[in-house]
Structures are given as structure tokens and as C-alpha cells.
Design a protein around this motif. Structure first.
Motif, mmCIF file in Angstrom:
data_model
loop_
_atom_site.group_PDB
_atom_site.id
_atom_site.type_symbol
_atom_site.label_atom_id
_atom_site.label_comp_id
_atom_site.label_asym_id
_atom_site.label_seq_id
_atom_site.Cartn_x
_atom_site.Cartn_y
_atom_site.Cartn_z
ATOM 1 N N ARG A 264 1.513 5.509 0.152
ATOM 2 C CA ARG A 264 0.975 6.515 1.014
ATOM 3 C C ARG A 264 -0.109 7.251 0.285
ATOM 4 N N LYS B 205 -13.021 2.664 -1.089
ATOM 5 C CA LYS B 205 -11.757 2.046 -0.695
ATOM 6 C C LYS B 205 -11.995 0.686 -0.041
ATOM 7 N N GLY C 284 -3.526 12.421 -2.783
ATOM 8 C CA GLY C 284 -2.983 11.719 -1.629
ATOM 9 C C GLY C 284 -1.574 11.230 -1.833
ATOM 10 N N GLU D 47 -6.674 2.050 -1.251
ATOM 11 C CA GLU D 47 -6.127 3.399 -1.186
ATOM 12 C C GLU D 47 -5.570 3.839 -2.545
ATOM 13 N N GLU D 48 -4.857 2.932 -3.196
ATOM 14 C CA GLU D 48 -4.296 3.243 -4.511
ATOM 15 C C GLU D 48 -5.401 3.423 -5.544
ATOM 16 N N SER E 226 0.833 -1.198 0.000
ATOM 17 C CA SER E 226 0.000 0.000 0.000
ATOM 18 C C SER E 226 0.864 1.243 0.000
ATOM 19 N N SER F 19 -3.170 8.138 -2.274
ATOM 20 C CA SER F 19 -4.381 8.413 -2.762
ATOM 21 C C SER F 19 -5.583 8.032 -2.140
ATOM 22 N N THR G 295 -14.532 6.396 1.644
ATOM 23 C CA THR G 295 -14.221 5.258 2.508
ATOM 24 C C THR G 295 -14.895 3.994 2.005
ATOM 25 N N ARG H 213 -8.507 7.547 -1.786
ATOM 26 C CA ARG H 213 -9.080 6.331 -1.931
ATOM 27 C C ARG H 213 -9.594 6.596 -3.133
ATOM 28 N N TYR I 264 -9.190 13.026 3.645
ATOM 29 C CA TYR I 264 -8.998 13.377 2.240
ATOM 30 C C TYR I 264 -9.148 14.868 1.995
ATOM 31 N N THR J 281 -4.530 -1.569 -4.419
ATOM 32 C CA THR J 281 -5.231 -1.636 -3.143
ATOM 33 C C THR J 281 -6.348 -0.597 -3.139
ATOM 34 N N ASP K 135 -10.668 -3.144 -1.249
ATOM 35 C CA ASP K 135 -9.882 -3.986 -0.346
ATOM 36 C C ASP K 135 -10.583 -5.301 -0.043
#
Length: 489
Positions: A9, A192, A215, A229-230, A7, A11, A189, A13, A101, A227, A196
Motif C-alpha cells: 500500500r 512510478k 505512503g 509504487e514501492e 504491490s 509509497s 506518476t 511512488r 501523494y 514495483t 512499472d
């Protein structure tokens, strides 16, 4: 095989669906209309995938519900029986778990689309409405924390900040003349968590990405598993990819949605009750829908959508161009945009029914006439400003001669009609083949290959070269099957 990345750091989400959608459709695995709609339709497959009813209630009970008084909208577009249109909102709300965010002025859709679900045609179409589109916003009442607004011109997604979902719903209906049946909103959220819960989504990244505004998104080039977040950073990123426009971002979002839906429907998610439960439980806490999108309604939609294949799920973006007053804003191409909306509103878009029907209705005599042999008088019986001139321009581009434009004298026919003289039926049939809908009628005052086109309230424009529901050629469409293939290197 796609490689797993650690993961970064980065974006980031109105109406319920009809209860008579067949519950006897084959139970084979099929694609739900889009990644957003997969949240809904895949969710209700749990009714047959989980044996514990208590678990089913537990998951569906996690969806936030909001009452929308559609009666307050006044006159609304007509409802097409059997069709379901869902307004999809990718919310940029920044409170609670979404606070990380950043801050935003009010709540506005980061993504806005209409999911058109047609069980009869066994197709689904997701129409993206660029968030920077300049449209006429209706008046919205002050309610709760929303200030309300007077009628004005503005960006389509600003309606949300003036009057919440109700104002956004009313704005989309009035701008498109498409009857919206339900809405679904998903925040950062929730998106994301959905990715996941799937174990990530496989995508091809053509060029390395560095986008501090998403992000601090950092992605290498090549095929990889994103992921949550990515993935959120990837679909939100603008400045770090392509020309930095929202339109290119929409194009990437469409490819990602296709890849995610493919993962949902072809992987282990639906095969395992525990995996499905985990996926849905992760997502539903971040979903908001109208209170008429009930469990039974979702079940009807999901069951009907099992007949929809990847190739029958289309993504389109409203034809547009830079707004003259601000090149960072978008104006819709007319009449092309309204022709697209009308095809969606009347369920003419998607499937092969219309093309087959139109081909069957065409006379063989039309083959003996060329467009250059036909002279068309174009009369606007609708009242839409400049419509006759726009139509005559399209006819000229298609090789027809235009003898004049104007408005009909006397009564306007109920149906759009092509009038022809005693020897002009072949010419009328040739013109009718270019139109989505037209009635033929003989008029002794006409002679030779001179015909008269009178457009009435049922006017639905021109067929494309492929004959798809009256949608002009400027509307570019791609299906989920092709998009999911493009998401791989």
C-alpha cells in the motif's frame, strides 16, 4: 534471483546540443547518464529500434514543452562546445494524477541535480544539489500563478515556487556558475510508471522499512524487485531509513538510479521495439522539458552516450555541512563546492585526459624537491573573499611552507602563474603538480626554493590525490557500475 513482491500500500511512488556529435559511434549497448537521463537518451534510441516513424512521433510528441527565456537571466556562464548540462528536476507537484501523494506548499523540486554529459571524455556526471541547500536566490518576475520574489537567501529548491522552472534554472546557474543547456522534469506518476514499465527494479533492502510518511511504505529486508509504487516510496523515504536526513536519501537515490539504468540498458527493454514503445509511452506523458530539447537534440545526445560505460557514469553530491543558523538546512563547503562546479563548468571533471596531460607536463626536476623545501607566497588576483587564506591552508596541509598571503601589486597575469627564481624551477614544478592549471614564469627577484603563486580569473583550484580535474578530496564520487553492484545483496 530477486523475488517479485506484491504491490504494497506504500509509497510513493540554453542551448541545444551540438549537431555534430558523431552519428557513426559504435551501436553497442551502453549506459545512459542516469535513470532520469535514461528517460531522454533511451527514448531517442527508438529512432533506430522502431521501424514505424509514426510511432516515434507519437511517443516524442507526448513530452510537455515549456519555453524558458534564458536571455532574461542577464550574464550567463560560458558555454563549453560539445558539452551538454541538463538540470534534472524530480517534481513534487501534487495536482492531477499526483494528488494522491498529499499536499505541498507550491511546487518545489523533490530532487535537484545537474547531469553533465561529456561525449569527448566519454563520461557523464550527475551532481546532486541537496534541496535544503541555502543559497543566494536571484530576483524572479511574477508570472502566471507564480508570485515572483526579490533577491534573498533561501533554500535552492524554493526558487521553483517563486518563479517556476525559469527561476529555478537561473538560480542553479548563478549558484554554480555552470551553463545549463536544458531541463527535464519528471513527476511522481511518471517515475512510478517508468519503473512499472520496466517490470520493476531489483534492489537490496538492508533493513526492514516502515515509513508512514512515504505512503505507508512497508518493505522486508533482502533482495527484491520493487514495483513502481514501492520504488517511489523508497526514493522519497527519509524518516524510515538511516538517520532520516535528505543527504542519506540522496545516497540511496543514486544507488537506485544506477540500478534502474542498469535494468534499462541490460534487460529486454532495448531489444524489443514493443517493450521499448511501452516503456517510453508510459513515461513521456509525465515529462516536461524546455522547447529547445528537440527530437534531433535528444538523438544527438543518445548516440553520443552510447560510448559511455557504467564505470564512466559518476554520482557526486556537493560538499556540504549543516547550516549554522538551522541544522536542518545545508550550507556548501567552500572553496570545495566552487572548485567542483568550476571543474564541471570547464569540462575538467571525468575521464583520464587531464591526469595524463598533467603528468606529461610535469618536469622531472620536481622529483628532487620535497614540499617542505618550498616556501610559497600566495596572492589573490581574483577578488574572491578569503581565497588566499583558504589556498594557503590547503598548501600547508599538503606539506608546503607559506611565507605570506595578500593581493598582487600592479597588473595581474591573465593566467594563474607560479613565479620562481633562477634556481627555483624544480620547486615551481612541484607546486604546479598540485594545481589544476598554472603557468610557470621566471622572476629574478626570487631566490632558492621561494616561489610566488598568483591566482587569476582562470583559477581552478587543486588536483585531488588522483588528479581528477581540480576537484578537492572532500568531493566523494561513486560510479554507476559500483552502485548497481551495491544494489544487490
Amino acid at each position: 534471483m530477486p523475488r517479485k513482491r506484491p504491490s504494497s500500500r506504500g509509497s510513493a511512488r540554453g542551448h541545444a546540443a551540438p549537431k555534430n556529435l558523431s552519428r557513426s559511434l559504435p551501436a553497442k549497448k551502453r549506459l545512459s547518464p542516469s535513470a532520469w537521463i535514461a528517460v531522454i537518451t533511451t527514448g531517442v534510441v527508438i529512432g533506430s529500434s522502431l521501424t514505424a516513424y509514426a510511432a516515434y512521433v507519437d511517443i516524442t510528441g507526448g513530452i510537455n514543452r515549456e519555453n524558458v527565456d534564458t536571455d532574461a537571466f542577464g550574464d550567463r556562464p560560458s558555454k563549453v562546445e560539445g558539452v551538454v548540462n541538463i538540470m534534472i528536476i524530480g517534481s513534487d507537484k501534487r495536482d492531477g494524477a499526483n494528488a494522491e501523494y498529499g499536499e505541498a506548499e507550491g511546487e518545489r523540486p523533490d530532487t535537484l541535480a545537474i547531469a553533465h554529459i561529456s561525449p569527448e571524455k566519454k563520461s557523464a556526471t550527475i551532481v546532486n544539489l541537496p534541496r535544503d541547500s541555502i543559497v543566494q536566490l536571484p530576483a524572479c518576475k511574477k508570472t502566471g500563478d507564480y508570485p515572483g520574489s526579490e533577491p534573498q537567501q533561501g533554500m535552492i529548491n524554493s526558487a521553483m515556487s517563486y518563479g517556476g522552472v525559469s527561476c529555478q534554472w537561473d538560480t542553479v546557474e548563478k549558484a554554480t556558475n555552470i551553463r545549463i543547456d536544458h531541463f527535464v522534469s519528471l513527476d511522481f506518476t511518471g517515475f512510478k510508471g517508468m519503473v512499472d514499465a520496466l517490470g520493476g527494479v531489483d534492489m537490496c533492502i538492508p533493513h526492514p522499512i516502515h515509513d508512514p510518511k512515504a505512503g505507508n511504505l512497508e518493505l522486508d529486508a533482502g533482495e527484491q524487485t520493487l514495483t513502481g509504487e514501492e520504488a517511489l516510496g523508497y526514493v522519497r523515504s527519509r524518516k524510515g531509513q538511516g538517520d532520516g536526513s535528505d543527504l542519506m536519501r540522496i545516497d540511496r537515490q543514486q544507488d537506485f538510479m544506477a540500478a534502474m539504468a542498469q535494468k534499462v540498458m541490460s534487460g529486454d527493454t532495448l531489444k524489443s521495439p514493443s517493450n521499448l514503445y511501452s516503456f517510453l509511452n508510459e513515461v513521456t506523458s509525465s515529462i516536461t522539458s524546455d522547447d529547445e530539447l528537440t527530437v534531433d537534440t535528444m538523438a544527438d545526445i543518445a548516440i553520443a552516450m552510447r560510448e559511455v560505460d557504467l564505470k564512466d557514469v559518476n554520482f557526486v553530491t556537493v560538499p556540504n555541512h549543516p547550516w549554522e543558523q538551522n541544522k536542518n538546512r545545508v550550507a556548501w563547503d567552500e572553496p570545495d563546492a566552487q572548485q567542483l562546479f568550476q571543474a564541471i563548468a570547464t569540462d575538467e571533471y571525468g575521464g583520464d585526459d587531464d591526469k595524463d596531460k598533467q603528468d606529461d607536463d610535469s618536469g622531472d626536476d620536481a622529483k628532487d624537491v620535497d614540499p617542505g623545501d618550498v616556501s610559497v607566497e600566495v596572492l589573490n588576483g581574483i577578488g574572491t573573499a578569503n581565497l588566499a587564506n583558504q589556498v594557503s591552508g590547503i598548501l600547508t596541509e599538503r606539506g608546503f611552507g607559506v611565507s605570506g598571503t595578500g593581493n598582487p601589486q600592479g597588473m595581474v597575469p591573465e593566467a594563474s602563474t607560479v613565479y620562481y627564481g633562477p634556481d627555483g624551477k624544480a620547486a615551481a614544478e612541484l607546486l604546479a603538480q598540485e594545481l589544476t592549471n598554472a603557468t610557470l614564469a621566471e622572476d629574478p627577484s626570487l631566490s632558492g626554493n621561494s616561489v610566488r603563486l598568483v591566482m587569476s580569473d582562470d583559477w581552478r583550484g587543486f588536483k585531488t590525490a588522483g588528479g581528477t580535474g581540480g576537484v578537492p578530496g572532500s568531493v566523494k564520487s561513486k560510479n554507476a557500475a559500483d552502485s548497481s553492484k551495491e544494489s544487490a545483496c
